[in-house]
Design a protein around this motif. Structure first.
Motif, PDB file in Angstrom:
ATOM      1  N   VAL A 194      48.078  34.028  39.687  1.00 29.08           N
ATOM      2  CA  VAL A 194      48.449  35.518  39.622  1.00 29.08           C
ATOM      3  C   VAL A 194      49.592  35.837  38.859  1.00 29.08           C
ATOM      4  O   VAL A 194      49.671  36.802  37.802  1.00 29.08           O
ATOM      5  CB  VAL A 194      48.550  36.188  41.013  1.00 29.08           C
TER       6      VAL A 194
ATOM      7  N   CYS B 152      44.977  35.772  36.588  1.00 31.55           N
ATOM      8  CA  CYS B 152      43.760  36.312  37.375  1.00 31.55           C
ATOM      9  C   CYS B 152      44.138  37.462  37.982  1.00 31.55           C
ATOM     10  O   CYS B 152      45.540  37.986  38.136  1.00 31.55           O
ATOM     11  CB  CYS B 152      43.220  35.303  38.530  1.00 31.55           C
ATOM     12  N   TRP B 153      43.294  38.473  38.352  1.00 32.88           N
ATOM     13  CA  TRP B 153      43.497  39.613  39.084  1.00 32.88           C
ATOM     14  C   TRP B 153      43.186  39.826  40.488  1.00 32.88           C
ATOM     15  O   TRP B 153      42.078  39.162  40.874  1.00 32.88           O
ATOM     16  CB  TRP B 153      42.531  40.748  38.408  1.00 32.88           C
ATOM     17  N   VAL B 154      43.710  40.265  41.252  1.00 36.78           N
ATOM     18  CA  VAL B 154      43.772  40.555  42.882  1.00 36.78           C
ATOM     19  C   VAL B 154      42.549  41.515  43.105  1.00 36.78           C
ATOM     20  O   VAL B 154      42.843  43.010  42.520  1.00 36.78           O
ATOM     21  CB  VAL B 154      44.809  40.535  43.664  1.00 36.78           C
ATOM     22  N   ASP B 155      41.716  41.439  43.832  1.00 35.37           N
ATOM     23  CA  ASP B 155      40.995  42.614  44.207  1.00 35.37           C
ATOM     24  C   ASP B 155      40.839  42.531  45.736  1.00 35.37           C
ATOM     25  O   ASP B 155      40.488  41.750  46.603  1.00 35.37           O
ATOM     26  CB  ASP B 155      39.308  42.151  44.038  1.00 35.37           C
ATOM     27  N   SER B 156      41.201  43.787  46.247  1.00 36.93           N
ATOM     28  CA  SER B 156      41.636  43.949  47.809  1.00 36.93           C
ATOM     29  C   SER B 156      40.407  44.382  48.495  1.00 36.93           C
ATOM     30  O   SER B 156      40.369  44.708  49.554  1.00 36.93           O
ATOM     31  CB  SER B 156      42.638  44.601  47.967  1.00 36.93           C
TER      32      SER B 156
ATOM     33  N   TRP C 276      39.946  37.230  40.296  1.00 36.74           N
ATOM     34  CA  TRP C 276      39.075  37.382  39.263  1.00 36.74           C
ATOM     35  C   TRP C 276      39.685  36.980  38.033  1.00 36.74           C
ATOM     36  O   TRP C 276      40.739  37.333  37.845  1.00 36.74           O
ATOM     37  CB  TRP C 276      38.542  38.827  39.020  1.00 36.74           C
ATOM     38  N   PHE C 277      38.906  36.025  36.968  1.00 35.25           N
ATOM     39  CA  PHE C 277      39.410  35.618  36.038  1.00 35.25           C
ATOM     40  C   PHE C 277      38.719  36.354  34.573  1.00 35.25           C
ATOM     41  O   PHE C 277      37.575  36.265  34.554  1.00 35.25           O
ATOM     42  CB  PHE C 277      39.367  34.230  35.989  1.00 35.25           C
TER      43      PHE C 277
END
Lengths: 172, 249
Positions: B220, B225-229, B238-239
């Motif tokens: 991160v 990659c991105w964080v999905d809460s 997510w990449f």
């Protein structure tokens, strides 16, 4: 109204969560800025209520069940505000004006419209301006008033109160 | 009575040795001359070959691969130096050009994928950028690997990561991926999914919580990659480099 061209991010679930990493967040907010301005321009949305954000498809992608929270919407609008593309309408920052053209740009567009349509030195109504076939079509009264105030400061126009609504006189 | 060795015999021996020596140098010189001649012939042939097939090398991907195989089987790397006579082949130029284009594509896409890109996506973008001519289009994954590996000499800012099943990713951000981070990429690539969660890492890679947290949070931080809460139950990561809409956009 045209269809919205959704960018790839719109179907990317984490796009709807403000990112913790500064660099990624910058990219995310840039993308939100472009998307929201695009959306507002094509759908002619001039006023956004942060609490009712999920009524707008742009903030609520039902296909992937992801929404932008009111706090996050406020963050995005804050980014727009920095470039003069948005402005809160109240102290609690819940209702916002979105300007896909900045007010300065709107002012110039309106003045050019007046020149092109031989409206200098005559009085015309807001209705006439908003029924233009180009950019000005359907312009929000509130936004138009603010743009005209810019012209007033430039001494290129003066807002008048008429019987049936508002009007404006453009100076050459 | 046995005669002891006289002076004459010693001198004779010395003379013989000297003759042997002389003969030796003559033979050596001969061999050297022959070698030089052979090399010259070889070089001449190679140049002839190069001028004759230069276009073929640039155009034909299969030919290029066979040539590479031939070179590696005789222990020669035509890309090792641009100065040696291998340079006459122009095969180095081909790969150098490709390497530069690879860097360009990586730079151009890093704003959205954080600096890792699948080799297939890289190839698609490269081909689009190279123009319509058939000879520009025929770039194989082998060519790309060959060219990308050459970029290693610029340090660890650029490397090719095998992620299993003949799939590769190219990393173009400074800083090496750790073994654990590579394992995450491998897992994603083999599952065909663009996202992971901590629990899926724990189950599928048999990791402890802290190990999974470390690997992911590092990725991160690096913007990979991105964080999905809003995922049900737990956060997911997510990449973009693996996300189809991002790859095709």
């Amino acid at each position: 109204m045209g269809d919205v061209q959704w960018p790839w991010q719109y179907s990317f679930p984490p796009f709807f969560t403000i990112q913790p990493n500064a660099e990624t967040r910058q990219k995310q907010l840039d993308a939100w800025r472009t998307l929201l301005l695009d959306y507002c321009r094509t759908q002619k949305v001039s006023v956004i209520d942060v609490r009712e954000g999920d009524l707008l498809p742009v903030f609520n992608n039902t296909t992937i069940s992801r929404k932008l929270s009111p706090d996050a919407i406020m963050t995005v609008l804050g980014v727009l505000q920095k470039t003069g593309n948005a402005e809160p309408l109240d102290k609690t920052r819940t209702r916002w004006n979105v300007y896909w053209h900045t007010l300065d740009e709107w002012a110039s567009i309106v003045y050019k419209w007046a020149q092109d349509n031989a409206m200098l030195n005559t009085v015309c109504t807001f209705y006439e301006i908003a029924s233009d076939s180009g950019d000005l079509n359907g312009i929000d009264d509130g936004v138009l008033t603010k743009a005209l105030r810019v012209l007033e400061r430039r001494q290129q126009a003066e807002i008048l109160t008429l019987d049936g609504g508002s009007g404006v006189k453009f100076f050459s | 009575m046995r005669r002891r060795a006289g002076v004459g015999a010693i001198q004779k021996q010395k003379l013989e040795q000297e003759k042997y020596k002389d003969k030796g140098t003559v033979i050596q010189e001969n061999q050297f001359e022959q070698m030089t001649k052979q090399m010259e012939v070889f070089r001449g042939n190679l140049e002839e070959f190069a001028t004759k097939y230069k276009n073929e090398i640039k155009k034909n991907s299969q030919f290029r691969r066979q040539f590479q195989e031939m070179c590696s089987s005789i222990g020669v790397d035509p890309l090792a130096s641009g100065k040696g006579f291998w340079s006459v082949l122009g095969i180095g130029d081909f790969y150098y050009e490709l390497a530069v284009q690879i860097v360009e594509v990586c730079m151009a896409t890093s704003y959205k994928n954080g600096g890792i890109i699948g080799l297939d996506e890289l190839r698609d973008r490269l081909i689009k950028a190279r123009g319509r001519n058939i000879q520009h289009q025929e770039i194989t994954v082998d060519d790309l690997l060959c060219a990308a590996k050459k970029l290693k000499i610029f340090g660890n800012g650029f490397c090719v990561i095998p992620v299993g099943k003949g799939q590769y990713m190219v990393q173009s951000v400074p800083g090496e991926l750790s073994m654990d981070q590579t394992a995450v990429l491998k897992l994603l690539s083999s599952s065909g999914s663009p996202c992971v969660s901590l629990s899926s890492l724990k189950v599928q890679l048999n990791w402890e919580e802290t190990r999974a947290v470390n690997a992911i949070s590092q990725m991160v931080i690096e913007g990979l990659c991105w964080v999905d809460s809003q995922n049900e139950g737990e956060f997911s990561y997510w990449f973009p480099a693996m996300f189809n809409e991002c790859i095709t956009s």
